[in-house]
Design a protein around this motif. Structure first.
Motif: not given
Ligand code: TRP
Length: 316
Positions: A8-10, A12, A43, A46, A128, A132, A135-136, A144, A146, A150, A153
């Motif tokens: 999983l990745s996110g 913005k 996201v 976020h 924040y 996150m 999400d994960i 993840v 990134v 990150q 996080h």
């Molecule tokens: N914080 C990450 C960024 O700024 C974005 C993000 C939000 C994310 N939720 C996530 C990345 C979950 C990986 C998994 O790049």
């Protein structure tokens, strides 16, 4: 499919992606989509911590879907969705708020940087890392992917999973970050790190004219005859052996070297841009992919939140 590990990745939705975003992160999602059961999340909640303009947030989200589909994310392999379509994430975020201390969140780099810059930090920005983590953890992610920035996080997500499991009982897997080790910092056209905030980027879907203007304006240092910034960007597209020969042959001829980079850059970007334009003709298709992805992600999240609700004691 069931035996594959979950990724999983996110990202913005904060605007037009550039080539450093692509080579640093986005491309990885494409490279890994066969190996993992993948979830890629836009996201939007976020983004709301900093982007507070409804038209812009909505259009950025749609545009980002075009970006992802254009680079080759395949909706039959990857669940592409937006965070706000999975309200269970914010519910879980609240539960995490209740088991996390303020001093622990005060150690987050992103928060500390904002404070150091004298910014008035909103609660969403402070919180924040826990959104996150939600999400994960809600999708049972194993890995993840990134960027280096990150990493902390993802550690927060692991710590939070451990803490929840310890207090309430086993609910969450402990995710691992997947850091791209060999990705170097890409210089922007002014030689600083390429970044939207420095206004020095080469957009991933730039037109030929934009590319020409940007590549020809890359700042070169005149000492060695090898323009380092041009070389560093060129390295994204060609192997070193090829480049070393070319840059030796054309030593000192900065204009020729920039032109060589421009040719390669156009060859790389043009098909992506054309594919994106093709996809943009069918807005409904794109919205459907987003909606279906949201439904899949939500269904999975609902199972996890049911277990969590039971474990914390809100089911009676
Ligand atoms: N914080 C990450 C960024 O700024 C974005 C993000 C939000 C994310 N939720 C996530 C990345 C979950 C990986 C998994 O790049």
């Amino acid at each position: 499919m069931g035996s594959k590990k979950i990724l999983l990745s996110g990202v913005k939705p904060t605007g037009r992606p550039h080539i450093a975003n692509y080579f640093g992160a986005m491309r990885q999602f494409v490279d890994l989509q066969d190996e993992y059961q993948s979830y890629v999340c836009i996201v939007d909640y976020h983004a709301l911590t900093t982007l507070q303009n409804s038209n812009e947030l909505a259009s950025n989200t749609y545009e980002m879907m075009l970006d992802f589909l254009a680079i080759g994310l395949d909706p039959s392999k990857v669940v592409l969705f937006k965070q706000s379509d999975v309200p269970e994430v914010t519910e879980l975020g609240w539960i995490f708020n209740c088991i996390t201390t303020m001093p622990y969140l005060e150690r987050a780099h992103a928060y500390k940087d904002a404070v150091a810059k004298g910014k008035e930090v909103n609660v969403g920005t402070f919180d924040y890392p826990l959104l996150m983590a939600a999400d994960i953890l809600i999708q049972d992610a194993d890995v993840v992917p990134v960027g280096q920035d990150q990493k902390q996080h993802v550690e927060y997500a692991r710590d939070t999973a451990e803490k929840f499991n310890r207090i309430f009982g086993e609910a969450f897997k402990l995710p691992e970050p997947l850091i791209l080790e060999n990705v170097k910092t890409v210089p922007g056209i002014d030689g600083q790190k390429m970044s939207k905030s420095y206004n020095n980027t080469i957009p991933l879907f730039a037109t030929d004219d934009e590319l020409k203007a940007l590549v020809m304006s890359i700042v070169t240092d005149s000492s060695s005859g090898i323009p380092q910034n041009v070389y560093a960007i060129h390295e994204l597209l060609r192997d070193r052996e090829y480049l070393d020969k070319l840059y030796e042959e054309k030593k000192g001829k900065y204009k020729d070297l920039k032109e060589a980079l421009l040719v390669d850059m156009i060859a790389f970007i043009k098909p992506l841009r054309e594919k994106r334009a093709e996809l943009a003709k069918d807005r409904q298709f794109v919205l459907n992919v987003l909606k279906e992805g949201g439904e899949k992600a939500e269904k999975k999240a609902a199972q996890k939140i049911a277990k969590v609700r039971e474990l914390v004691g809100v089911e009676i």
